[in-house]
Structure formats: structure tokens, C-alpha cells
Scaffold this motif. Structure first.
Motif, PDB file in Angstrom:
ATOM      1  N   ALA A 118      29.152   6.951 -14.888  1.00 41.05           N
ATOM      2  CA  ALA A 118      29.768   5.794 -15.570  1.00 41.05           C
ATOM      3  C   ALA A 118      30.488   4.933 -14.549  1.00 41.05           C
ATOM      4  O   ALA A 118      30.509   3.705 -14.642  1.00 41.05           O
ATOM      5  CB  ALA A 118      30.744   6.260 -16.640  1.00 41.05           C
ATOM      6  N   ASP A 177      29.776  -1.074  -3.301  1.00 38.01           N
ATOM      7  CA  ASP A 177      30.836  -2.020  -3.691  1.00 38.01           C
ATOM      8  C   ASP A 177      31.997  -1.176  -4.227  1.00 38.01           C
ATOM      9  O   ASP A 177      31.877  -0.528  -5.253  1.00 38.01           O
ATOM     10  CB  ASP A 177      30.275  -2.949  -4.783  1.00 38.01           C
ATOM     11  N   SER A 252      42.048  -1.740 -16.600  1.00 32.38           N
ATOM     12  CA  SER A 252      40.782  -2.479 -16.622  1.00 32.38           C
ATOM     13  C   SER A 252      40.583  -3.003 -18.028  1.00 32.38           C
ATOM     14  O   SER A 252      40.785  -2.262 -18.995  1.00 32.38           O
ATOM     15  CB  SER A 252      39.600  -1.558 -16.289  1.00 32.38           C
ATOM     16  N   HIS A 268      33.146  -8.118 -16.827  1.00 31.17           N
ATOM     17  CA  HIS A 268      32.773  -7.699 -15.464  1.00 31.17           C
ATOM     18  C   HIS A 268      32.654  -6.195 -15.243  1.00 31.17           C
ATOM     19  O   HIS A 268      32.368  -5.762 -14.143  1.00 31.17           O
ATOM     20  CB  HIS A 268      33.769  -8.287 -14.465  1.00 31.17           C
ATOM     21  N   LEU A 270      30.518  -3.071 -15.764  1.00 33.08           N
ATOM     22  CA  LEU A 270      29.133  -2.818 -16.157  1.00 33.08           C
ATOM     23  C   LEU A 270      28.897  -1.344 -16.452  1.00 33.08           C
ATOM     24  O   LEU A 270      29.492  -0.465 -15.822  1.00 33.08           O
ATOM     25  CB  LEU A 270      28.193  -3.273 -15.039  1.00 33.08           C
TER      26      LEU A 270
HETATM   27  P1  ADP Z   1      39.195  -5.603 -11.469  1.00 33.78           P
HETATM   28  O1  ADP Z   1      38.314  -5.951 -10.321  1.00 33.78           O
HETATM   29  O2  ADP Z   1      39.365  -6.703 -12.440  1.00 33.78           O
HETATM   30  O3  ADP Z   1      40.472  -4.953 -11.086  1.00 33.78           O
HETATM   31  P2  ADP Z   1      38.039  -3.058 -12.105  1.00 33.78           P
HETATM   32  O4  ADP Z   1      38.997  -2.286 -11.285  1.00 33.78           O
HETATM   33  O5  ADP Z   1      37.761  -2.531 -13.460  1.00 33.78           O
HETATM   34  O6  ADP Z   1      38.446  -4.542 -12.343  1.00 33.78           O
HETATM   35  O7  ADP Z   1      36.703  -3.160 -11.281  1.00 33.78           O
HETATM   36  C1  ADP Z   1      35.667  -3.997 -11.673  1.00 33.78           C
HETATM   37  C2  ADP Z   1      34.810  -4.312 -10.488  1.00 33.78           C
HETATM   38  O8  ADP Z   1      34.171  -3.124 -10.067  1.00 33.78           O
HETATM   39  C3  ADP Z   1      33.679  -5.262 -10.834  1.00 33.78           C
HETATM   40  O9  ADP Z   1      34.038  -6.565 -10.482  1.00 33.78           O
HETATM   41  C4  ADP Z   1      32.493  -4.725 -10.047  1.00 33.78           C
HETATM   42  O10 ADP Z   1      32.498  -5.237  -8.723  1.00 33.78           O
HETATM   43  C5  ADP Z   1      32.763  -3.268  -9.996  1.00 33.78           C
HETATM   44  N1  ADP Z   1      32.204  -2.508 -11.131  1.00 33.78           N
HETATM   45  C6  ADP Z   1      31.824  -2.965 -12.354  1.00 33.78           C
HETATM   46  N2  ADP Z   1      31.383  -1.959 -13.118  1.00 33.78           N
HETATM   47  C7  ADP Z   1      31.495  -0.829 -12.376  1.00 33.78           C
HETATM   48  C8  ADP Z   1      31.182   0.539 -12.606  1.00 33.78           C
HETATM   49  N3  ADP Z   1      30.672   0.969 -13.769  1.00 33.78           N
HETATM   50  N4  ADP Z   1      31.410   1.418 -11.589  1.00 33.78           N
HETATM   51  C9  ADP Z   1      31.935   1.006 -10.414  1.00 33.78           C
HETATM   52  N5  ADP Z   1      32.229  -0.268 -10.129  1.00 33.78           N
HETATM   53  C10 ADP Z   1      32.021  -1.181 -11.099  1.00 33.78           C
END
Ligand code: ADP
Ligand code: MG
Length: 354
Positions: A118, A177, A252, A268, A270
Motif C-alpha cells: 500500500a 520517490d 495525509s 495525490h 495513489l
Molecule cells: P504530502 O506530500 O502531501 O505530505 P504524503 O506524505 O501523503 O503527502 O505523500 C504523498 C506523496 O507520496 C505523493 O505526492 C507521491 O509523490 C507519493 N505517494 C503517493 N502515493 C503513494 C503511495 N501509495 N506510496 C508511497 N508514496 C506515495
């Protein structure tokens, strides 16, 4: 919430002992700490600091540290960062990385495994495809999503540490990422820095949606960490967490970065199983964990997993959390219940247990 005071008292006592050796310094011990406030941009987000210290103002050094952390270790945009180098080498062989990067990557891989994917640190290409922050974002085609999903999957990352060298290898087409843990990592780096400084008595630092509290306030009252109302405006609070000592809080939500198309919200975070925005019924997840990276990663993972599986994952990590669902139910783990004060109207609080 488990009180981490004893650890803090020990480290403070050690600091006092050191200072006690030098007579001229003795006066400083009783001196009221100065308070330094700063708000600026780092790690692509708003950073807000408040630090109580008997020493110099450390706020600029922390901003510098956050920028370094991003450019040296984490940023996939930066070809010179460790993650940039790994991505550049995908399919061509292993890249050498700093031990620090390796530590964070291993934490991310552990979370990927424990959350059954996840949380997936190879989701970056899909995040770029969705690009929800673009000027004119659009839902991508199923074909595009399917193609990128083929290159996604944390099992495409291989890490090895031999003879003191940390190496990471990626399958061709794949990229890393660490955006979902980056701000938490920033909190960890800031905490390590501040804990080294015996003059610092307390600090609260917010790196976007990830917050670090450390030590205490001169007046002895608890730290107050606000949780945003996921369906309110920028300034509206869901409620306030009152916390003691060293804590790491990350949130988040689907309200931070999103666009609306045909009446649907596309945000954002996924779901790596579908390549589309997670849709497990939650609209906001706040997590308190053992460090910033874990809290930040868990908030993303739980958002994807939904209430039941998310609660089980929190328990596995010994973490606490607040989940808000689409019906405006607020679920809170037992130990956190008495530390949270609901402020927004229209929400109802329930216990969260696996
Ligand atoms: P924010 O960046 O707003 O703090 P989060 O910490 O929830 O939010 O991280 C979201 C970012 O992580 C997204 O912009 C994307 O780059 C990445 N991301 C999105 N979905 C996932 C996922 N399921 N697992 C890992 N990274 C994710
Ligand atoms: Mg996160």
C-alpha cells in the motif's frame, strides 16, 4: 500516548552535568530560554519552527539542514542526490549511496512489505502521470496507467551492504520517490540536530504535514499540535492534540493536493494496486510513530489501506492514529483519545481498534 519524558530527563541531566563542570556557565542553567520563531519554505513546503533555547538561534541552521537533506539524499528531481543517482542508474547497475539514504530506504522498504505494498516508494512515475498539482490536470488514460504500473513495485529495488558500502540497484524503467516520507525524514534530521545541542530545551517544528515536538515549554504546558479539518478551509481545525516531549506527528489527506473532474475528487495519494487515487473511505489520517519517517510513511500507507487494515498496521508498529472517514466519523486509538480535543462541528469520535 506513551510519555517519553524519562529519556528526555536523562538527556537533560547529562547536559546539566556537563554545564555544571564549568562554573562560569552555571548562571546559564537558571536563565529563562529565549524563544525563536521562523517560517520559511524548505523541502518544497512551508516549514514553521518554534525553539526554546539558552543558546544561539538555530532556526536558520535547521532550514539549511532540511535543504541539504533534500538535495543530498532524497530528491528525485536532483540528479546529484542519492535517489537521483539510483534512478539514473536504473537497469544499468548498482549505485553507491550514503548510509543515511540507505537507512531511510530500508525503513521505506520495511513499510512497503508490512503494508503489503500500500506504501510503495516506486510510485513516482505514476504520481508524475497524475500530476494533480499541474495547472490543468486531467485523469490519465487506463492504458497509460497500466503501462506505468508495469514498472512499479518495491520488489524492483535491491539493496546491499557489503564491506561498508551501501548499494542500491533498480530494475530498468523503475524509479524511487521518497516523497511520502520526505517531510518526516526532515523532522528526524532536525530532531537529531537539536538533541545534540544542550542549550535547547524545547522545540516544535512543522515540515508541511509532519510535525516534531521535542523537550518542553518553559511554562511546562503541553505542546499543542493542530489537526486540520479535512473539509474546512485552510485555517479550520478538526481538533488539537496535546502532547508531551518527543513526538512525531504526520497527516495525509485528500484535501491537500487534488483536482475535481466530473464531480469526482482526484487526490495525490495513489493506491499502488490500481495506479489511481486511493479510495478506501478515509479523507484524513494522522499518525504518531517512533520517528518522523515512520509516522509520515504510515499516514500515507493507512490512507491507502483504509480503517481496518490501517488500524492493524498501526498496531504492528506500536503507533497511534486518528482516522477520519467520508461520513465524518473520527476514529482514535485508545492511548491518544485523552490527548485529542475535537473542535470542528459535524464530526463524531469513536475508538479505533484493529
Ligand atoms: P504530502 O506530500 O502531501 O505530505 P504524503 O506524505 O501523503 O503527502 O505523500 C504523498 C506523496 O507520496 C505523493 O505526492 C507521491 O509523490 C507519493 N505517494 C503517493 N502515493 C503513494 C503511495 N501509495 N506510496 C508511497 N508514496 C506515495
Ligand atoms: Mg506521508
Amino acid at each position: 500516548m506513551k510519555n517519553k519524558r524519562p529519556v528526555l530527563l536523562i538527556s537533560l541531566a547529562a547536559g546539566l552535568l556537563l554545564i555544571g563542570c564549568a562554573k562560569a556557565e552555571e548562571a546559564r542553567v537558571d536563565k529563562e530560554p529565549d524563544v525563536f520563531d521562523k517560517s520559511d519554505i524548505a523541502m518544497g513546503t512551508v516549514v514553521t519552527e518554534r525553539i526554546y533555547t539558552q543558546g544561539e538561534d538555530p532556526t536558520d541552521q535547521i532550514l539549511e539542514l532540511l535543504s541539504q537533506t533534500e538535495h543530498k539524499y532524497l530528491s528525485w528531481r536532483d540528479a546529484d542526490s542519492d535517489i537521483g543517482k539510483i534512478n539514473e542508474q536504473a537497469g544499468k547497475g548498482a549505485a553507491d549511496v550514503d548510509g543515511q539514504t540507505m537507512g531511510y530506504l530500508e525503513e521505506a522498504l520495511k513499510l512497503a512489505e508490512k503494508s503489503a505494498g500500500a506504501f510503495d516508494p516506486t510510485i513516482g512515475q505514476l504520481a508524475l502521470l497524475w500530476d494533480v498539482e499541474a495547472e490543468d490536470p486531467e485523469v490519465p488514460s487506463e492504458k497509460e496507467i497500466r503501462q506505468l504500473l508495469e514498472d512499479t513495485g518495491y520488489e524492483k529495488i535491491r539493496v546491499s551492504s557489503e564491506n561498508g558500502t551501501d548499494q542500491v540497484e533498480l530494475e530498468e524503467g523503475c524509479s524511487i520517490d521518497l516523497g511520502a516520507v520526505g517531510k518526516g525524514v526532515g523532522c528526524d534530521e532536525a530532531a537529531a540536530f537539536l538533541k545534540e545541542d544542550p542549550h535547547v530545551q524545547g522545540a516544535v517544528i512543522a515540515v508541511g504535514g509532519s510535525v516534531l515536538t521535542l523537550g518542553g515549554k518553559p511554562d511546562g504546558t503541553a505542546w499543542k499540535v493542530a489537526v486540520r479539518d479535512p473539509r474546512g478551509g485552510q485555517e479550520d481545525l478538526l481538533g488539537v492534540l496535546e502532547l508531551e516531549g518527543e513526538q512525531y506527528v504526520s497527516t495525509s489527506g485528500d484535501y491537500e493536493k487534488y483536482f475535481i473532474q466530473d464531480g469526482r475528487r482526484y487526490h495525490h495519494i495513489l493506491d499502488p494496486a490500481t495506479g489511481c487515487p486511493a479510495d478506501a473511505g478515509l479523507i484524513s489520517v494522522t499518525v504518531l510513530g517512533e520517528n518522523g519517517a515512520v509516522s509520515d510513511g504510515l499516514s500515507t500507507a493507512c490512507f491507502v489501506l483504509g480503517k481496518e487494515k490501517g488500524a492493524a498496521l498501526l498496531e504492528e508498529y506500536g503507533a497511534e492514529g486518528i482516522f477520519v472517514d467520508q461520513e465524518k466519523n473520527v476514529y482514535i486509538t485508545d492511548d491518544l483519545m485523552e490527548d485529542f480535543r475535537l473542535e470542528a462541528s459535524g464530526y463524531v469520535v469513536f475508538p479505533l481498534s484493529p
